[in-house]
Write a protein that holds these residues in place. Structure first.
Motif, PDB file in Angstrom:
ATOM      1  N   VAL A  68       0.704  -7.370  -4.982  1.00 33.73           N
ATOM      2  CA  VAL A  68      -0.198  -6.373  -5.550  1.00 33.73           C
ATOM      3  C   VAL A  68       0.221  -5.016  -4.989  1.00 33.73           C
ATOM      4  CG1 VAL A  68      -2.594  -5.661  -5.879  1.00 33.73           C
ATOM      5  CG2 VAL A  68      -2.055  -8.085  -5.522  1.00 33.73           C
ATOM      6  N   ALA A  69       0.552  -4.080  -5.860  1.00 33.54           N
ATOM      7  CA  ALA A  69       1.025  -2.770  -5.404  1.00 33.54           C
ATOM      8  C   ALA A  69       0.170  -1.659  -5.978  1.00 33.54           C
ATOM      9  CB  ALA A  69       2.481  -2.557  -5.802  1.00 33.54           C
ATOM     10  N   ARG A  70      -0.103  -0.648  -5.163  1.00 33.06           N
ATOM     11  CA  ARG A  70      -0.760   0.554  -5.692  1.00 33.06           C
ATOM     12  C   ARG A  70       0.291   1.398  -6.395  1.00 33.06           C
ATOM     13  NH1 ARG A  70      -2.890   3.038  -0.170  1.00 33.06           N
ATOM     14  NH2 ARG A  70      -4.782   2.439  -1.283  1.00 33.06           N
ATOM     15  N   GLU A  71      -0.132   2.178  -7.343  1.00 33.08           N
ATOM     16  CA  GLU A  71       0.806   2.872  -8.217  1.00 33.08           C
ATOM     17  C   GLU A  71       1.703   3.857  -7.479  1.00 33.08           C
ATOM     18  OE1 GLU A  71      -1.501   4.800 -11.188  1.00 33.08           O
ATOM     19  OE2 GLU A  71      -2.693   5.978  -9.772  1.00 33.08           O
ATOM     20  N   SER A  72       1.285   4.323  -6.299  1.00 34.55           N
ATOM     21  CA  SER A  72       2.109   5.255  -5.538  1.00 34.55           C
ATOM     22  C   SER A  72       3.150   4.552  -4.667  1.00 34.55           C
ATOM     23  CB  SER A  72       1.223   6.145  -4.655  1.00 34.55           C
ATOM     24  OG  SER A  72       0.461   5.352  -3.749  1.00 34.55           O
ATOM     25  N   LEU A 108      -0.328  -4.476 -10.630  1.00 33.59           N
ATOM     26  CA  LEU A 108      -0.223  -3.033 -10.444  1.00 33.59           C
ATOM     27  C   LEU A 108      -1.619  -2.442 -10.492  1.00 33.59           C
ATOM     28  CD1 LEU A 108       1.501  -0.399 -10.319  1.00 33.59           C
ATOM     29  CD2 LEU A 108       1.476  -0.429 -12.829  1.00 33.59           C
ATOM     30  N   SER A 109      -1.930  -1.583  -9.517  1.00 34.85           N
ATOM     31  CA  SER A 109      -3.269  -1.023  -9.430  1.00 34.85           C
ATOM     32  C   SER A 109      -3.204   0.475  -9.218  1.00 34.85           C
ATOM     33  CB  SER A 109      -4.042  -1.668  -8.270  1.00 34.85           C
ATOM     34  OG  SER A 109      -5.276  -1.023  -8.057  1.00 34.85           O
ATOM     35  N   THR A 110      -4.223   1.179  -9.695  1.00 31.77           N
ATOM     36  CA  THR A 110      -4.358   2.581  -9.313  1.00 31.77           C
ATOM     37  C   THR A 110      -4.628   2.647  -7.812  1.00 31.77           C
ATOM     38  OG1 THR A 110      -6.750   2.641  -9.662  1.00 31.77           O
ATOM     39  CG2 THR A 110      -5.337   3.124 -11.564  1.00 31.77           C
ATOM     40  N   ASN A 117       0.792  -1.217   0.000  1.00 33.60           N
ATOM     41  CA  ASN A 117       0.000   0.000   0.000  1.00 33.60           C
ATOM     42  C   ASN A 117       0.829   1.273   0.000  1.00 33.60           C
ATOM     43  OD1 ASN A 117       0.572  -1.157   2.688  1.00 33.60           O
ATOM     44  ND2 ASN A 117      -0.220   0.795   3.433  1.00 33.60           N
ATOM     45  N   GLY A 118       2.139   1.140   0.119  1.00 29.99           N
ATOM     46  CA  GLY A 118       3.029   2.308   0.141  1.00 29.99           C
ATOM     47  C   GLY A 118       4.459   1.825   0.037  1.00 29.99           C
TER      48      GLY A 118
END
Length: 259
Positions: free
Chosen positions: A122-126, A181-183, A104-105
């Motif tokens: 699974v990673a958020r784009e930020s 990869l996710s928004t 998540n970060g």
């Protein structure tokens, strides 16, 4: 334990690092508690999937250096730091359950190694992935010398390890370091979709698949962990490591002298 939220629901064991005030830095107690929970989950029939994530804006910033006190590097990290790091990585890789890292970060240091040892990431784009050990006079550990090289090859692993360059989530995905990869807005839904697919899948086949792929790609992981363990313990006794960690906690640039 207060620093680790544990929730089991619908055969999914969710483990959330809960020290947001220090970006979920891994204290010795937190790392040991996480390793114990993962080990116990392996023998539970009511657990089909394990999810590992962080609270707030970070997955985890790595080993807790900010509250480690004064003195030499090995004293700052506390006794048995390398033992528990090695135990934690082995608990993830050896688990018969699929382990999902929901990044998540920022995932830095040994916590980056922890995320990359998971089966699906699974990673958020930020999010960012960083192995900053060289900045404090240490070497990469947590099995990263094996897992990163297996995922993205020797040149990129050298770049991350020697230059301590961060990878954005998009770069990590393009390089093949992470699986999804996710928004930022769709991150939670993407994690749940992956978890549900695993939860509904055939557990025996998933275990066999995980073991086979790990045997084919991480056959040298145990040797890598032992090599990292020995070398890192030596480095922790050096003046460079003590200077590097002191500089980090004081917010200044280190001066390394090779001793």
């Amino acid at each position: 334990m207060p620093d680790l939220d544990v929730d089991l629901s619908d055969s999914v064991l969710r483990l959330r690092l809960n020290r947001p005030e220090v970006l979920n830095a891994l204290s010795g107690d937190l790392a040991r508690g996480l390793a114990e929970t993962l080990e116990l989950a392996n023998s539970r029939d009511d657990v089909r999937v394990v999810v590992l994530t962080g609270t707030g804006r970070a997955f985890s910033s790595g080993a807790d250096l900010g509250s480690a006190g004064d003195g030499r590097a090995e004293d700052r990290l506390g006794p048995g730091a390398m033992d528990v790091a090695t135990r934690l990585i082995r608990a993830v890789v050896a688990s018969d359950k699929p382990v999902v890292a929901a990044v998540n970060g920022i995932a830095a240091g040994v916590s980056c190694s922890l995320a990359l040892a998971c089966d699906l990431i699974v990673a958020r784009e930020s999010a960012r992935f960083l192995l900053p050990f060289a900045r404090v006079g240490l070497m990469i550990d947590g099995g990263a010398s094996a897992t990163v090289a297996a995922a993205i090859g020797r040149p990129r692993a050298m770049r991350m390890g020697l230059l301590a360059e961060p990878l954005s989530a998009a770069e990590a995905f393009e390089a093949g370091l992470i699986t999804h990869l996710s928004t930022d807005d769709e991150f939670e839904a993407e994690v749940e979709a992956v978890v549900e697919q695993l939860r509904a899948g055939p557990p025996l086949a998933q275990t066999a698949t995980k073991r086979a792929i790990n045997a084919a790609t991480l056959a040298h992981l145990d040797a890598a962990l032992e090599r990292e363990h020995r070398s890192q313990e030596l480095l922790l006794r050096t003046e460079d490591a003590s200077e590097g960690i002191a500089a980090f906690t004081e917010g200044r640039s280190p001066t390394f002298r090779g001793d």
